[in-house]
Design a protein around this motif. Structure first.
Motif, short mmCIF file in Angstrom:
data_model
loop_
_atom_site.label_atom_id
_atom_site.label_comp_id
_atom_site.label_asym_id
_atom_site.label_seq_id
_atom_site.Cartn_x
_atom_site.Cartn_y
_atom_site.Cartn_z
N UNK A 7 0.87 -1.17 0.00
CA UNK A 7 0.00 0.00 0.00
C UNK A 7 0.91 1.22 0.00
N UNK A 8 0.69 2.11 -0.97
CA UNK A 8 1.53 3.29 -1.13
C UNK A 8 0.64 4.53 -1.05
N UNK A 9 1.06 5.49 -0.23
CA UNK A 9 0.38 6.77 -0.17
C UNK A 9 1.35 7.80 -0.72
N UNK A 10 0.89 8.59 -1.70
CA UNK A 10 1.81 9.51 -2.37
C UNK A 10 1.08 10.80 -2.74
N UNK A 11 1.87 11.80 -3.15
CA UNK A 11 1.29 13.05 -3.64
C UNK A 11 0.64 12.81 -4.98
N UNK A 12 -0.46 13.50 -5.22
CA UNK A 12 -1.18 13.37 -6.48
C UNK A 12 -0.55 14.30 -7.50
N UNK A 13 0.35 13.72 -8.29
CA UNK A 13 1.02 14.44 -9.35
C UNK A 13 1.00 13.56 -10.60
N UNK A 14 1.04 14.16 -11.78
CA UNK A 14 0.97 13.36 -13.02
C UNK A 14 2.07 12.31 -13.14
N UNK A 15 3.26 12.57 -12.64
CA UNK A 15 4.38 11.65 -12.82
C UNK A 15 4.54 10.63 -11.70
N UNK A 16 3.76 10.72 -10.65
CA UNK A 16 3.93 9.82 -9.50
C UNK A 16 3.71 8.36 -9.86
N UNK A 17 2.61 8.06 -10.51
CA UNK A 17 2.32 6.67 -10.87
C UNK A 17 3.39 6.12 -11.81
N UNK A 18 3.85 6.93 -12.74
CA UNK A 18 4.89 6.49 -13.67
C UNK A 18 6.18 6.15 -12.91
N UNK A 19 6.55 6.95 -11.93
CA UNK A 19 7.76 6.69 -11.15
C UNK A 19 7.63 5.41 -10.33
N UNK A 20 6.48 5.21 -9.72
CA UNK A 20 6.26 4.00 -8.93
C UNK A 20 6.38 2.77 -9.82
N UNK A 21 5.73 2.79 -10.97
CA UNK A 21 5.78 1.64 -11.87
C UNK A 21 7.18 1.41 -12.44
N UNK A 22 7.92 2.47 -12.67
CA UNK A 22 9.28 2.33 -13.16
C UNK A 22 10.16 1.64 -12.13
N UNK A 23 10.01 2.01 -10.86
CA UNK A 23 10.80 1.37 -9.80
C UNK A 23 10.43 -0.10 -9.69
N UNK A 24 9.15 -0.42 -9.79
CA UNK A 24 8.70 -1.82 -9.73
C UNK A 24 9.37 -2.62 -10.85
N UNK A 25 9.37 -2.09 -12.04
CA UNK A 25 9.96 -2.79 -13.19
C UNK A 25 11.48 -2.92 -13.04
N UNK A 26 12.15 -1.84 -12.65
CA UNK A 26 13.61 -1.86 -12.54
C UNK A 26 14.09 -2.80 -11.44
N UNK A 27 13.30 -3.04 -10.43
CA UNK A 27 13.68 -3.95 -9.35
C UNK A 27 13.30 -5.39 -9.65
N UNK A 28 12.76 -5.66 -10.84
CA UNK A 28 12.50 -7.03 -11.26
C UNK A 28 11.19 -7.61 -10.76
#
Length: 85
Positions: A7-28
């Motif tokens: 469960x992730x709580x974050x600021x509502x910004x256009x790039x937030x979801x993209x950053x979260x998904x990028x980290x998920x992918x980069x960590x395998x």
């Protein structure tokens, strides 16, 4: 592969979801399910992720916690369901 729920709580910004998904992918990790909803505060969103990987979930947890827009990350009980890649 083991499934893990975060469960992730974050600021509502256009790039937030993209950053979260990028980290998920980069960590395998593979995203199995995702739910995003706005919170009581209009400047924040709640993201629920179900991810799968043979790697330790602590790797993903620590990296998500370091993101600038992420305020809170919670790890929920892992499920024992096996997933084929």
């Amino acid at each position: 592969m083991m499934q893990h729920q975060l469960a992730v709580q974050a600021r509502f910004r256009p790039e937030t979801l993209e950053r979260v998904l990028r980290v998920v992918r980069h960590r395998g990790f593979q995203v199995c399910a995702m739910n995003m909803a706005s919170s009581a505060n209009p400047d924040e969103i709640n993201i629920e992720l179900t991810v799968a990987s043979p790697r330790p979930v602590e790797l993903l947890f620590s990296q998500l916690s370091k993101l600038v827009d992420v305020a809170y990350v919670a790890y929920q009980q892992p499920t024992s369901q096996q997933i084929r890649a």
